[in-house]
Write a protein that holds these residues in place. Structure first.
Motif, mmCIF file in Angstrom:
data_model
loop_
_atom_site.group_PDB
_atom_site.id
_atom_site.type_symbol
_atom_site.label_atom_id
_atom_site.label_comp_id
_atom_site.label_asym_id
_atom_site.label_seq_id
_atom_site.Cartn_x
_atom_site.Cartn_y
_atom_site.Cartn_z
ATOM 1 N N ARG A 1 15.593 10.705 -10.289
ATOM 2 C CA ARG A 1 16.290 11.589 -11.225
ATOM 3 C C ARG A 1 16.551 12.962 -10.616
ATOM 4 N NH1 ARG A 1 12.809 8.552 -14.506
ATOM 5 N NH2 ARG A 1 13.864 7.597 -16.281
ATOM 6 N N SER A 2 15.559 13.482 -9.891
ATOM 7 C CA SER A 2 15.606 14.872 -9.434
ATOM 8 C C SER A 2 15.272 14.979 -7.946
ATOM 9 C CB SER A 2 14.606 15.701 -10.247
ATOM 10 O OG SER A 2 14.392 16.962 -9.654
ATOM 11 N N ALA A 3 16.235 15.492 -7.177
ATOM 12 C CA ALA A 3 15.989 15.735 -5.759
ATOM 13 C C ALA A 3 14.979 16.864 -5.577
ATOM 14 C CB ALA A 3 17.299 16.066 -5.055
ATOM 15 N N GLU A 4 15.018 17.846 -6.474
ATOM 16 C CA GLU A 4 14.092 18.975 -6.386
ATOM 17 C C GLU A 4 12.656 18.521 -6.620
ATOM 18 O OE1 GLU A 4 16.870 18.953 -8.348
ATOM 19 O OE2 GLU A 4 18.111 20.240 -7.076
ATOM 20 N N GLN A 5 12.460 17.664 -7.609
ATOM 21 C CA GLN A 5 11.115 17.155 -7.886
ATOM 22 C C GLN A 5 10.618 16.313 -6.711
ATOM 23 O OE1 GLN A 5 10.710 14.928 -11.539
ATOM 24 N NE2 GLN A 5 8.556 14.482 -11.170
ATOM 25 N N PHE A 6 11.504 15.512 -6.128
ATOM 26 C CA PHE A 6 11.135 14.712 -4.957
ATOM 27 C C PHE A 6 10.676 15.629 -3.826
ATOM 28 C CE2 PHE A 6 12.164 12.888 -0.849
ATOM 29 C CZ PHE A 6 11.489 11.689 -0.901
ATOM 30 N N ALA A 7 11.460 16.677 -3.542
ATOM 31 C CA ALA A 7 11.120 17.616 -2.471
ATOM 32 C C ALA A 7 9.780 18.297 -2.739
ATOM 33 C CB ALA A 7 12.228 18.643 -2.311
ATOM 34 N N GLN A 8 9.527 18.638 -3.989
ATOM 35 C CA GLN A 8 8.265 19.290 -4.349
ATOM 36 C C GLN A 8 7.082 18.363 -4.082
ATOM 37 O OE1 GLN A 8 8.023 20.420 -8.472
ATOM 38 N NE2 GLN A 8 6.013 21.348 -8.236
ATOM 39 N N VAL A 9 7.200 17.104 -4.483
ATOM 40 C CA VAL A 9 6.123 16.131 -4.264
ATOM 41 C C VAL A 9 5.905 15.919 -2.770
ATOM 42 C CG1 VAL A 9 5.507 13.686 -4.508
ATOM 43 C CG2 VAL A 9 6.358 14.960 -6.482
ATOM 44 N N MET A 10 6.991 15.797 -2.014
ATOM 45 C CA MET A 10 6.858 15.582 -0.575
ATOM 46 C C MET A 10 6.216 16.782 0.112
ATOM 47 S SD MET A 10 7.691 12.534 0.003
ATOM 48 C CE MET A 10 7.796 12.555 1.780
ATOM 49 N N THR A 11 6.540 17.978 -0.326
ATOM 50 C CA THR A 11 5.925 19.181 0.242
ATOM 51 C C THR A 11 4.439 19.225 -0.093
ATOM 52 O OG1 THR A 11 8.003 20.407 0.123
ATOM 53 C CG2 THR A 11 5.971 21.703 0.242
ATOM 54 N N GLU A 12 4.115 18.948 -1.349
ATOM 55 C CA GLU A 12 2.727 19.007 -1.812
ATOM 56 C C GLU A 12 1.850 17.943 -1.151
ATOM 57 O OE1 GLU A 12 0.343 18.494 -6.041
ATOM 58 O OE2 GLU A 12 2.437 19.160 -6.064
ATOM 59 N N HIS A 13 2.407 16.769 -0.887
ATOM 60 C CA HIS A 13 1.620 15.639 -0.370
ATOM 61 C C HIS A 13 2.036 15.235 1.045
ATOM 62 C CE1 HIS A 13 -0.276 15.043 -4.268
ATOM 63 N NE2 HIS A 13 0.924 15.232 -4.802
ATOM 64 N N ARG A 14 2.636 16.157 1.752
ATOM 65 C CA ARG A 14 3.176 15.878 3.086
ATOM 66 C C ARG A 14 2.167 15.217 4.023
ATOM 67 N NH1 ARG A 14 7.193 17.386 6.538
ATOM 68 N NH2 ARG A 14 6.623 17.821 8.687
ATOM 69 N N SER B 1 0.803 -1.230 0.000
ATOM 70 C CA SER B 1 0.000 0.000 0.000
ATOM 71 C C SER B 1 0.836 1.280 0.000
ATOM 72 C CB SER B 1 -0.937 0.011 1.213
ATOM 73 O OG SER B 1 -1.871 -1.043 1.131
ATOM 74 N N HIS B 2 1.729 1.399 0.979
ATOM 75 C CA HIS B 2 2.475 2.658 1.091
ATOM 76 C C HIS B 2 3.420 2.876 -0.090
ATOM 77 C CE1 HIS B 2 4.060 6.164 3.165
ATOM 78 N NE2 HIS B 2 5.281 5.757 2.820
ATOM 79 N N ILE B 3 4.210 1.885 -0.432
ATOM 80 C CA ILE B 3 5.164 2.042 -1.534
ATOM 81 C C ILE B 3 4.450 2.318 -2.859
ATOM 82 C CG2 ILE B 3 6.971 0.899 -2.893
ATOM 83 C CD1 ILE B 3 7.875 1.966 -0.129
ATOM 84 N N PRO B 4 3.396 1.570 -3.220
ATOM 85 C CA PRO B 4 2.690 1.911 -4.459
ATOM 86 C C PRO B 4 2.126 3.334 -4.460
ATOM 87 C CG PRO B 4 2.111 -0.304 -3.806
ATOM 88 C CD PRO B 4 2.900 0.299 -2.666
ATOM 89 N N MET B 5 1.626 3.806 -3.312
ATOM 90 C CA MET B 5 1.136 5.181 -3.223
ATOM 91 C C MET B 5 2.276 6.156 -3.502
ATOM 92 S SD MET B 5 -0.228 7.362 0.065
ATOM 93 C CE MET B 5 1.402 7.317 0.823
ATOM 94 N N MET B 6 3.433 5.907 -2.894
ATOM 95 C CA MET B 6 4.582 6.784 -3.099
ATOM 96 C C MET B 6 5.057 6.756 -4.554
ATOM 97 S SD MET B 6 5.136 8.400 -0.369
ATOM 98 C CE MET B 6 6.601 9.173 -1.017
ATOM 99 N N LEU B 7 5.120 5.588 -5.149
ATOM 100 C CA LEU B 7 5.537 5.478 -6.543
ATOM 101 C C LEU B 7 4.589 6.229 -7.461
ATOM 102 C CD1 LEU B 7 6.716 1.756 -6.674
ATOM 103 C CD2 LEU B 7 8.144 3.826 -6.596
ATOM 104 N N ASP B 8 3.293 6.175 -7.151
ATOM 105 C CA ASP B 8 2.300 6.898 -7.941
ATOM 106 C C ASP B 8 2.514 8.414 -7.816
ATOM 107 O OD1 ASP B 8 -0.121 6.996 -9.584
ATOM 108 O OD2 ASP B 8 -1.089 7.792 -7.781
ATOM 109 N N LYS C 1 -0.610 13.562 3.407
ATOM 110 C CA LYS C 1 -1.002 12.232 2.946
ATOM 111 C C LYS C 1 0.082 11.208 3.259
ATOM 112 C CE LYS C 1 -2.560 9.752 -1.163
ATOM 113 N NZ LYS C 1 -2.995 9.881 -2.552
ATOM 114 N N VAL C 2 1.332 11.555 2.931
ATOM 115 C CA VAL C 2 2.452 10.629 3.124
ATOM 116 C C VAL C 2 2.694 10.387 4.609
ATOM 117 C CG1 VAL C 2 4.923 10.314 2.797
ATOM 118 C CG2 VAL C 2 3.530 11.219 0.928
ATOM 119 N N LEU C 3 2.849 11.442 5.384
ATOM 120 C CA LEU C 3 3.119 11.292 6.813
ATOM 121 C C LEU C 3 1.936 10.686 7.554
ATOM 122 C CD1 LEU C 3 5.114 14.564 7.608
ATOM 123 C CD2 LEU C 3 5.980 12.280 7.064
#
Length: 101
Positions: free
Chosen positions: A65-78, A24-31, A80-82
């Motif tokens: 590929r991109s640390a910046e893109q990762f950070a953006q996704v984590m900020t936007e979906h913080r 569940s968690h990993i597929p959500m993150m990959l999506d 949900k993920v946490l």
């Protein structure tokens, strides 16, 4: 290329639901991360070199590929993920982003 490393310390009273994390968690993150992900690897800690308990219950490496893109996704979906962490563990993850050399 970068690697996101997530470590879940093996602490007294800690629990970890590997089935939920993997299914569940990993597929959500990959999506959420989309085509930024190159590969991902989940590992269960078994033991330390000296035969004692593993210092970490679970380890995750995700090559991106991109640390910046990762950070953006984590900020936007913080939230949900946490918010999903309680569904598989009571441990506080240690998260680090590394540059692959």
């Amino acid at each position: 290329m970068y690697c996101v490393t997530v470590l879940y310390p093996n602490e007294p009273g800690g629990h970890f639901d590997f089935a939920y994390y993997r299914d569940s968690h990993i597929p959500m993150m990959l999506d959420l991360l989309g085509d930024n992900v190159l590969s991902t690897e989940v590992r269960r800690g078994i033991q330390a070199v000296d035969g004692s308990s593993a210092p970490y219950l679970c380890l995750l490496n995700t090559h991106i590929r991109s640390a910046e893109q990762f950070a953006q996704v984590m900020t936007e979906h913080r939230e949900k993920v946490l918010g999903d962490i309680v569904n598989y563990t009571n441990l506080q993850p240690i998260i680090q982003i590394d540059e692959m050399l």
